[in-house]
Design an enzyme around this catalytic site. Sequence first.
Site, PDB file in Angstrom:
ATOM      1  N   CYS A  10       0.401   0.362  -2.622  1.00 47.09           N
ATOM      2  CA  CYS A  10      -0.024  -1.007  -2.321  1.00 47.09           C
ATOM      3  C   CYS A  10       0.985  -1.585  -1.326  1.00 47.09           C
ATOM      4  CB  CYS A  10      -0.028  -1.807  -3.620  1.00 47.09           C
ATOM      5  SG  CYS A  10      -0.414  -3.556  -3.412  1.00 47.09           S
TER       6      CYS A  10
ATOM      7  N   ASP B  96      -1.523   0.465  -7.892  1.00 46.78           N
ATOM      8  CA  ASP B  96      -2.045  -0.501  -6.907  1.00 46.78           C
ATOM      9  C   ASP B  96      -2.541  -1.740  -7.650  1.00 46.78           C
ATOM     10  OD1 ASP B  96      -3.005  -1.513  -4.349  1.00 46.78           O
ATOM     11  OD2 ASP B  96      -5.028  -1.005  -5.012  1.00 46.78           O
ATOM     12  N   SER B  97      -2.755  -2.816  -6.899  1.00 44.71           N
ATOM     13  CA  SER B  97      -3.301  -4.032  -7.510  1.00 44.71           C
ATOM     14  C   SER B  97      -4.701  -3.786  -8.060  1.00 44.71           C
ATOM     15  CB  SER B  97      -3.370  -5.147  -6.463  1.00 44.71           C
ATOM     16  OG  SER B  97      -4.259  -4.772  -5.432  1.00 44.71           O
TER      17      SER B  97
ATOM     18  N   CYS C 150      -3.454  -2.185   4.377  1.00 46.53           N
ATOM     19  CA  CYS C 150      -3.779  -2.476   2.966  1.00 46.53           C
ATOM     20  C   CYS C 150      -4.545  -1.267   2.473  1.00 46.53           C
ATOM     21  CB  CYS C 150      -4.632  -3.733   2.857  1.00 46.53           C
ATOM     22  SG  CYS C 150      -5.360  -3.974   1.213  1.00 46.53           S
ATOM     23  N   THR C 151      -4.175  -0.756   1.306  1.00 45.33           N
ATOM     24  CA  THR C 151      -4.771   0.509   0.850  1.00 45.33           C
ATOM     25  C   THR C 151      -6.245   0.379   0.477  1.00 45.33           C
ATOM     26  OG1 THR C 151      -3.886   0.086  -1.375  1.00 45.33           O
ATOM     27  CG2 THR C 151      -2.577   1.489   0.096  1.00 45.33           C
TER      28      THR C 151
ATOM     29  N   TYR D  35      -3.675  -9.282  -5.044  1.00 43.95           N
ATOM     30  CA  TYR D  35      -2.283  -9.728  -4.983  1.00 43.95           C
ATOM     31  C   TYR D  35      -1.999 -10.459  -3.655  1.00 43.95           C
ATOM     32  CZ  TYR D  35      -0.655  -6.626  -8.837  1.00 43.95           C
ATOM     33  OH  TYR D  35      -0.422  -6.014 -10.024  1.00 43.95           O
ATOM     34  N   GLY D  36      -2.709 -10.056  -2.639  1.00 42.95           N
ATOM     35  CA  GLY D  36      -2.331 -10.392  -1.252  1.00 42.95           C
ATOM     36  C   GLY D  36      -2.424 -11.838  -0.853  1.00 42.95           C
TER      37      GLY D  36
END
Length: 266
Positions: free
Chosen positions: A79, A16-17, A186-187, A48-49
Site C-alpha cells: 500500500c 493493504d488497506s 496506488c496498488t 486510507y488515502g
Amino acid sequence: MTPNEKQINRPIAVFDSGVGGVSVLRELRRMMPYEQFLYYGDSANAPYGEKTPSWILDRVTTCVTEITTYSPKALVVACNTATGVAISTLRAAFTAFPIIGIEPSVKPAAEQFPGGNVAVLATPVTLEQRKFANLLQKYSDKAHFYPLPCPGLAEAVEKEEDVRPLLTTLFTQTKIPTPNALVLGCTHYPLIKEEIQAVCQKLFCRTLPILDGGPGTARQTQRLLEAAGTLAPATQCGSVTVINTAGSAMEALTTKLLAKNEKNGD
Ligand code: DGL
C-alpha cells in the site's frame, strides 16, 4: 531445526488497506510460487488515502500488531499510502521480520521516459507526503512528473463500480499535458488497468505505457529472503490465506481478483 529452517515454513504477510495489494501479491506469487502468503486487507476501514496521517498510522499499527500473531517471516506493505505514512515507524516498532514497502515507480519512469511527461496517479495522502516530494525532487531533472490525486478511485475499486466516468473527470479536471506514460502509485489501480487504457484511448487517442511498483517490490522481497536464507524450497506447496477486516464478502472478492489477475498475467 536451525532458526532459518523454522523461518522457511512461515508465511509472507502482505498488507493493504483493502483489495489493492492483490496487484503486488500477484507479482510475489509469480516470482515465489512455493511460498505461503497471508493476505491481510483492512477494507472495513478503507480507503486510507483520504484520511489523516495520524489516523492511518494508528490503523496500520493495529493491523500489523494483529499480523504478528501469524509469525510471518516478512511483511510486505503493499500500500503506497501506508508506506508513505508509516514505514519508518513500523520498521522501528516491529523488528522480528523484514518490512518491505512500495513507492510510486518514479525512478523507472525517469529512466524509461527521459524528457517525457509522466502522470503519477495516487491517493491524495501519498502525494502529500514528504517521502513523495523527495522522490520527485530526486528525478525532476530527468522527466516531467505531474501528480494526479485520485480521490474516490480506490473506493470505487473496492465497490467494483465502473471507474471510467471518475477516471475521465480526474484526467480532465487536472490540467496536465498529454502524458507519455502513467505511474500507478496506488496498488488498487493496476487492478483497473483495462479501464485506465480505455479512458486514455478516448482522451489521448492511444493507450499509454503503464508502470507500477508491484514487480520491484516483489523483487526486493525475494532478494531479502534469499539473503536471509529463508526462501521456501521448490518442494513446498504455495498457498494464499486471505483475511479481511470487512469479512467474508471482501475475502471472496480478494480471491476472485487474484485469480483474475493471475489468469491475465500481463
Ligand atoms: N492501495 C492503497 C495504496 O497503494 C490505498 C488505497 C486507499 O485505501 O486509499 O495507496
